[in-house]
Scaffold this motif. Structure first.
Motif, PDB file in Angstrom:
ATOM      1  N   PRO A 181       0.781  -1.234   0.000  1.00 39.28           N
ATOM      2  CA  PRO A 181       0.000   0.000   0.000  1.00 39.28           C
ATOM      3  C   PRO A 181       0.814   1.286   0.000  1.00 39.28           C
ATOM      4  N   PHE A 182       2.082   1.231   0.460  1.00 42.50           N
ATOM      5  CA  PHE A 182       2.835   2.491   0.524  1.00 42.50           C
ATOM      6  C   PHE A 182       4.209   2.424  -0.131  1.00 42.50           C
ATOM      7  N   LEU A 183       4.575   1.280  -0.733  1.00 44.40           N
ATOM      8  CA  LEU A 183       5.813   1.184  -1.489  1.00 44.40           C
ATOM      9  C   LEU A 183       5.501   0.821  -2.940  1.00 44.40           C
ATOM     10  N   ALA A 184       6.405   1.226  -3.831  1.00 47.25           N
ATOM     11  CA  ALA A 184       6.157   0.972  -5.249  1.00 47.25           C
ATOM     12  C   ALA A 184       6.388  -0.491  -5.606  1.00 47.25           C
ATOM     13  N   PRO A 228      18.228  26.129   3.495  1.00 44.40           N
ATOM     14  CA  PRO A 228      18.027  25.380   2.247  1.00 44.40           C
ATOM     15  C   PRO A 228      17.356  24.033   2.538  1.00 44.40           C
ATOM     16  N   THR A 229      16.318  23.730   1.783  1.00 42.21           N
ATOM     17  CA  THR A 229      15.504  22.543   2.061  1.00 42.21           C
ATOM     18  C   THR A 229      15.259  21.771   0.773  1.00 42.21           C
ATOM     19  N   LYS A 230      15.411  20.464   0.844  1.00 46.24           N
ATOM     20  CA  LYS A 230      15.173  19.610  -0.318  1.00 46.24           C
ATOM     21  C   LYS A 230      14.219  18.483   0.042  1.00 46.24           C
ATOM     22  N   ILE A 231      13.193  18.315  -0.774  1.00 45.02           N
ATOM     23  CA  ILE A 231      12.284  17.178  -0.662  1.00 45.02           C
ATOM     24  C   ILE A 231      12.742  16.127  -1.669  1.00 45.02           C
ATOM     25  N   ILE A 232      13.110  14.941  -1.180  1.00 45.60           N
ATOM     26  CA  ILE A 232      13.464  13.817  -2.044  1.00 45.60           C
ATOM     27  C   ILE A 232      12.353  12.785  -1.878  1.00 45.60           C
ATOM     28  N   ARG A 233      11.512  12.661  -2.880  1.00 47.06           N
ATOM     29  CA  ARG A 233      10.287  11.903  -2.687  1.00 47.06           C
ATOM     30  C   ARG A 233      10.083  10.851  -3.769  1.00 47.06           C
ATOM     31  N   SER A 256      12.911  23.077  -2.471  1.00 47.72           N
ATOM     32  CA  SER A 256      12.721  22.525  -3.805  1.00 47.72           C
ATOM     33  C   SER A 256      12.501  21.029  -3.660  1.00 47.72           C
ATOM     34  N   ALA A 257      12.052  20.397  -4.736  1.00 49.72           N
ATOM     35  CA  ALA A 257      11.720  18.978  -4.661  1.00 49.72           C
ATOM     36  C   ALA A 257      12.274  18.233  -5.859  1.00 49.72           C
ATOM     37  N   VAL A 258      12.594  16.963  -5.646  1.00 48.07           N
ATOM     38  CA  VAL A 258      13.022  16.077  -6.713  1.00 48.07           C
ATOM     39  C   VAL A 258      12.371  14.720  -6.485  1.00 48.07           C
ATOM     40  N   GLU A 259      12.025  14.030  -7.575  1.00 55.21           N
ATOM     41  CA  GLU A 259      11.389  12.722  -7.465  1.00 55.21           C
ATOM     42  C   GLU A 259      12.335  11.625  -7.953  1.00 55.21           C
ATOM     43  N   ILE A 260      12.319  10.505  -7.251  1.00 56.41           N
ATOM     44  CA  ILE A 260      13.039   9.307  -7.674  1.00 56.41           C
ATOM     45  C   ILE A 260      12.013   8.357  -8.267  1.00 56.41           C
ATOM     46  N   PRO A 261      12.063   8.082  -9.559  1.00 58.47           N
ATOM     47  CA  PRO A 261      11.027   7.270 -10.210  1.00 58.47           C
ATOM     48  C   PRO A 261      10.886   5.887  -9.575  1.00 58.47           C
ATOM     49  N   PRO A 267      11.961   6.162  -0.239  1.00 61.26           N
ATOM     50  CA  PRO A 267      12.943   6.288  -1.330  1.00 61.26           C
ATOM     51  C   PRO A 267      14.344   5.843  -0.945  1.00 61.26           C
ATOM     52  N   HIS A 268      14.765   6.115   0.297  1.00 60.01           N
ATOM     53  CA  HIS A 268      16.130   5.777   0.709  1.00 60.01           C
ATOM     54  C   HIS A 268      16.318   4.275   0.910  1.00 60.01           C
ATOM     55  N   ILE A 269      15.222   3.535   1.027  1.00 57.92           N
ATOM     56  CA  ILE A 269      15.289   2.077   1.133  1.00 57.92           C
ATOM     57  C   ILE A 269      14.989   1.426  -0.223  1.00 57.92           C
ATOM     58  N   GLU A 270      14.042   1.983  -0.954  1.00 57.10           N
ATOM     59  CA  GLU A 270      13.646   1.415  -2.231  1.00 57.10           C
ATOM     60  C   GLU A 270      14.743   1.586  -3.289  1.00 57.10           C
ATOM     61  N   LYS A 271      15.382   2.771  -3.317  1.00 51.81           N
ATOM     62  CA  LYS A 271      16.461   3.032  -4.272  1.00 51.81           C
ATOM     63  C   LYS A 271      17.557   3.824  -3.574  1.00 51.81           C
ATOM     64  N   PRO A 272      18.351   3.154  -2.736  1.00 49.23           N
ATOM     65  CA  PRO A 272      19.337   3.872  -1.923  1.00 49.23           C
ATOM     66  C   PRO A 272      20.408   4.595  -2.734  1.00 49.23           C
ATOM     67  N   SER A 273      20.858   4.011  -3.840  1.00 48.97           N
ATOM     68  CA  SER A 273      21.903   4.654  -4.639  1.00 48.97           C
ATOM     69  C   SER A 273      21.410   5.965  -5.228  1.00 48.97           C
TER      70      SER A 273
END
Length: 286
Positions: A181-184, A228-233, A256-261, A267-273
């Motif tokens: 329900p909450f991971l891709a 300075p603030t970054k959203i990595i989502r 600002s924001a950036v998305e990891i497809p 995100p840090h567990i699903e695609k750590p690199s």
């Protein structure tokens, strides 16, 4: 590398990695609900190659003692500030995941002298902070977010016996049922990593933290964040819908924001690199 410090007469557990031997650049990781420092177990060694990396078990979570008098997000942020004082850290980059992103934003608001930069992942979580005060309105506005939060609390929100956690972590189908329900793509996660993460599930501080929002909205005063603030989502994150991101970006002028497809709430567990690349790029920004 684990150690305990005392904050407000309570024991706070943490991991402190400083392989680079440079105490001037400090990154502090703050976990989400029902979680612990283990949520960052895969990326901490990488970060520690160039920075001092500290991951905290918030009071009432992981191996840290619970303070029943201080369960709200402001108090949790004060505990992080207390850890910094105990470790002689005058300024740090704060990385908050999910519930930890709420703690991190409160810290940036209340202690701008302490927060050099702010990183939000699995967040910002804004709509759901109104659930305890306005349950019907919150559900009608964000039904998927509310349903996902309840699912999360019923799955990773309770402690699991070691044999059960290992069985779930090593079986793609149960893992997808629990985390889908909450991971891709939960079926792609490393089983050994998930066993480490899931072995420390459940925390007495989870529900008191949620209930504290009845009388205290942790989403107020976001305009006071100046670092300075970054959203990595993850674009498939149901707990931090686009409306929350848009509201945060419209309020915090330095964000600002950036998305990891192909990622969801972790995100840090699903695609750590990919997460580490985005984090490093943000740290190198002028």
């Amino acid at each position: 590398m684990t150690r305990d410090v005392e904050v407000d007469a309570r024991r706070v557990h943490l991991v402190d990695l400083d392989q680079a031997g440079d105490n001037t650049d400090v990154l502090i990781f703050v976990h989400g609900i029902s979680a612990s420092w283990r949520w960052f177990i895969e990326i901490l060694p990488e970060v520690a190659e160039t920075h001092r990396a500290i991951a905290i078990d918030l009071p009432g979570f992981g191996n840290s003692e619970m303070s029943w008098r201080k369960t709200g997000f402001t108090a949790l942020a004060e505990a992080v500030a207390g850890v910094c004082a105990a470790l002689s850290v005058d300024r740090a980059i704060i990385i908050g995941h999910s519930m930890g992103s709420i703690v991190a934003t409160r810290l940036a608001i209340d202690r701008p002298d302490l927060v050099e930069r702010l990183v939000i992942t699995g967040g910002p979580v804004l709509s759901l902070t109104g659930l305890a005060r306005h349950p019907v309105q919150t559900f009608l506005a964000q039904p998927r977010s509310v349903a996902t939060l309840l699912t999360e609390l019923m799955t990773i929100g309770v402690p699991l016996p070691a044999p059960v956690s290992r069985m779930v972590a090593s079986s793609p189908r149960p893992l997808k049922l629990a985390l889908g329900p909450f991971l891709a793509h939960p079926e792609r996660l490393d089983p050994e990593l998930m066993h480490h993460v899931m072995s420390a599930l459940g925390a007495p501080g989870s529900f008191p933290a949620l209930l504290s929002t009845i009388g205290d909205d942790p989403g107020t005063d976001l305009h006071r964040i100046t670092c300075p603030t970054k959203i990595i989502r993850g674009p498939e994150d149901p707990l931090s819908p686009p409306a929350d991101v848009d509201r945060f970006l419209a309020t915090v002028g330095t964000a600002s924001a950036v998305e990891i497809p192909e990622t969801g709430h972790w995100p840090h567990i699903e695609k750590p690199s990919e997460f580490l690349r985005e984090l490093e790029a943000f740290l190198l920004e002028a």
